[in-house]
Write a protein that holds these residues in place. Structure first.
Motif, PDB file in Angstrom:
ATOM      1  N   PRO A  13       0.600   7.341   5.891  1.00 50.01           N
ATOM      2  CA  PRO A  13      -0.017   6.009   5.919  1.00 50.01           C
ATOM      3  C   PRO A  13      -0.921   5.893   7.146  1.00 50.01           C
ATOM      4  O   PRO A  13      -0.481   6.140   8.267  1.00 50.01           O
ATOM      5  CB  PRO A  13       1.175   5.052   6.020  1.00 50.01           C
ATOM      6  CG  PRO A  13       2.368   5.861   5.617  1.00 50.01           C
ATOM      7  CD  PRO A  13       2.062   7.277   6.009  1.00 50.01           C
ATOM      8  N   SER A  15      -1.805   3.447   8.563  1.00 49.39           N
ATOM      9  CA  SER A  15      -1.365   2.319   9.384  1.00 49.39           C
ATOM     10  C   SER A  15      -0.177   2.673  10.277  1.00 49.39           C
ATOM     11  O   SER A  15       0.273   1.845  11.070  1.00 49.39           O
ATOM     12  CB  SER A  15      -0.969   1.149   8.474  1.00 49.39           C
ATOM     13  OG  SER A  15       0.033   1.556   7.542  1.00 49.39           O
ATOM     14  N   VAL A  39      -0.539   1.816   2.072  1.00 51.18           N
ATOM     15  CA  VAL A  39      -0.892   0.743   3.005  1.00 51.18           C
ATOM     16  C   VAL A  39      -0.934  -0.606   2.274  1.00 51.18           C
ATOM     17  O   VAL A  39      -1.681  -0.763   1.300  1.00 51.18           O
ATOM     18  CB  VAL A  39      -2.267   1.008   3.649  1.00 51.18           C
ATOM     19  CG1 VAL A  39      -2.636  -0.110   4.614  1.00 51.18           C
ATOM     20  CG2 VAL A  39      -2.263   2.356   4.369  1.00 51.18           C
ATOM     21  N   ARG A  43      -2.873  -4.897   5.516  1.00 52.22           N
ATOM     22  CA  ARG A  43      -3.024  -3.963   6.639  1.00 52.22           C
ATOM     23  C   ARG A  43      -4.165  -2.964   6.429  1.00 52.22           C
ATOM     24  O   ARG A  43      -4.308  -2.018   7.205  1.00 52.22           O
ATOM     25  CB  ARG A  43      -1.714  -3.212   6.879  1.00 52.22           C
ATOM     26  CG  ARG A  43      -0.536  -4.111   7.251  1.00 52.22           C
ATOM     27  CD  ARG A  43       0.521  -3.332   7.993  1.00 52.22           C
ATOM     28  NE  ARG A  43       0.021  -2.822   9.270  1.00 52.22           N
ATOM     29  CZ  ARG A  43       0.663  -1.938  10.016  1.00 52.22           C
ATOM     30  NH1 ARG A  43       1.838  -1.463   9.621  1.00 52.22           N
ATOM     31  NH2 ARG A  43       0.158  -1.512  11.161  1.00 52.22           N
ATOM     32  N   LYS A  44      -4.944  -3.157   5.370  1.00 51.57           N
ATOM     33  CA  LYS A  44      -6.007  -2.200   5.059  1.00 51.57           C
ATOM     34  C   LYS A  44      -7.006  -2.063   6.208  1.00 51.57           C
ATOM     35  O   LYS A  44      -7.421  -0.952   6.561  1.00 51.57           O
ATOM     36  CB  LYS A  44      -6.745  -2.621   3.790  1.00 51.57           C
ATOM     37  CG  LYS A  44      -5.908  -2.661   2.532  1.00 51.57           C
ATOM     38  CD  LYS A  44      -5.557  -1.285   2.016  1.00 51.57           C
ATOM     39  CE  LYS A  44      -4.944  -1.373   0.624  1.00 51.57           C
ATOM     40  NZ  LYS A  44      -4.399  -0.088   0.153  1.00 51.57           N
ATOM     41  N   ALA A  47      -5.507  -0.255   9.143  1.00 44.84           N
ATOM     42  CA  ALA A  47      -5.321   1.152   8.792  1.00 44.84           C
ATOM     43  C   ALA A  47      -6.636   1.913   8.868  1.00 44.84           C
ATOM     44  O   ALA A  47      -6.681   3.060   9.335  1.00 44.84           O
ATOM     45  CB  ALA A  47      -4.724   1.267   7.395  1.00 44.84           C
TER      46      ALA A  47
END
Length: 272
Positions: A13, A15, A39, A43-44, A47
């Motif tokens: 991930p 993130s 993700v 939180r895109k 990230a």
């Protein structure tokens, strides 16, 4: 390292800063920073920023890739721009069902694309996808493919056999690499090793992974076997051209070329 020599391809991930830091200590061949399924939507953006920073810092001699979200999602366009600006070696594109999807991403990012085959339509279009502009490799997205075909999650891989072989054939015909899908049962070490052995026997170059603990087994199974490597070196040394006898079997130029390819792979992954 050439992509076709990669044995272990680890998804992380983008993130998760702790996981990104840890992977720099692992012997995986390709690091895939994931902006897609791993993700959450909220939180895109974080990230994406973290992925760019991590890629700029680098991962030693490991190959790197950025998995972006597919066309039609709110993040696809901005992630293509981020991929272009990044230090990633490759872009991983999920849910590919046509060569145009790959070509469009390649045109924007100017980076070779690894196409994930995750549906019946993707399997049937695999020859055109593999031969299309910008395609560097094919990944099996076996989880989504199971769902698309209607195979129960608890079933084995028998129902996927035709699809797996079809995608391998498509990649080989196009001269690009091809990698097996992930194994989800993290506490089933024997099952994971068995699936690696079966995938290697089918013709996959390596395996996509979802946990650091899977890296050593994938490297061992998909890496050149010590006995096979020694045999390859003896064969190369003994060959004089044309059909001839070698240690009780007949060999010809195709066997010499295969032996040389095995030695090259071993040298690429530090087993030479």
């Amino acid at each position: 390292m050439l992509l076709r020599h990669a044995r272990s391809l680890l998804f992380l991930p983008a993130s998760n800063a702790r996981a990104i830091a840890k992977v720099r200590t692992l012997p995986c061949d390709l690091v895939i920073l994931d902006l897609e399924d791993a993700v959450p939507d909220e939180r895109k953006e974080d990230a994406r920023t973290g992925a760019l920073e991590a890629l700029a810092e680098g991962f030693g001699n490991r190959l790197t890739a950025l998995r972006i979200n597919v066309e039609g999602t709110p993040w696809h366009g901005v992630e293509m721009i981020a991929a272009k600006q990044s230090a990633a070696d490759y872009v991983v594109l999920p849910k590919v069902e046509s060569p145009k999807q790959v070509k469009d991403v390649f045109s924007v990012t100017q980076k070779p694309v690894i196409a994930m085959i995750e549906s019946a339509r993707g399997v049937l279009a695999a020859p055109e996808i593999a031969a299309g502009e910008g395609a560097a490799a094919l990944f099996m997205g076996t989880n989504d493919l199971r769902q698309d075909i209607g195979i129960p999650a608890i079933a084995g891989r028998d129902g996927l056999a035709m699809a797996l072989q079809a995608v391998i054939l498509a990649a080989r015909a196009a001269g690009i690499a091809v990698f097996d899908g992930v194994f989800n049962r993290l506490d089933d070490e024997a099952g994971f090793e068995a699936e690696c052995v079966a995938g290697h026997a089918l013709g996959f170059d390596g395996k996509t992974l979802i946990h650091p603990s899977q890296v050593p087994v994938a490297n061992q199974v998909f890496g050149p076997d010590a006995q096979a490597l020694a045999d390859a070196r003896r064969l190369i040394e003994a060959a004089t051209g044309g059909a001839e006898r070698f240690e009780g079997r007949m060999i010809e130029s195709m066997h010499v070329e295969a032996a040389k390819a095995l030695v090259a792979r071993a040298e690429a992954v530090g087993q030479g």
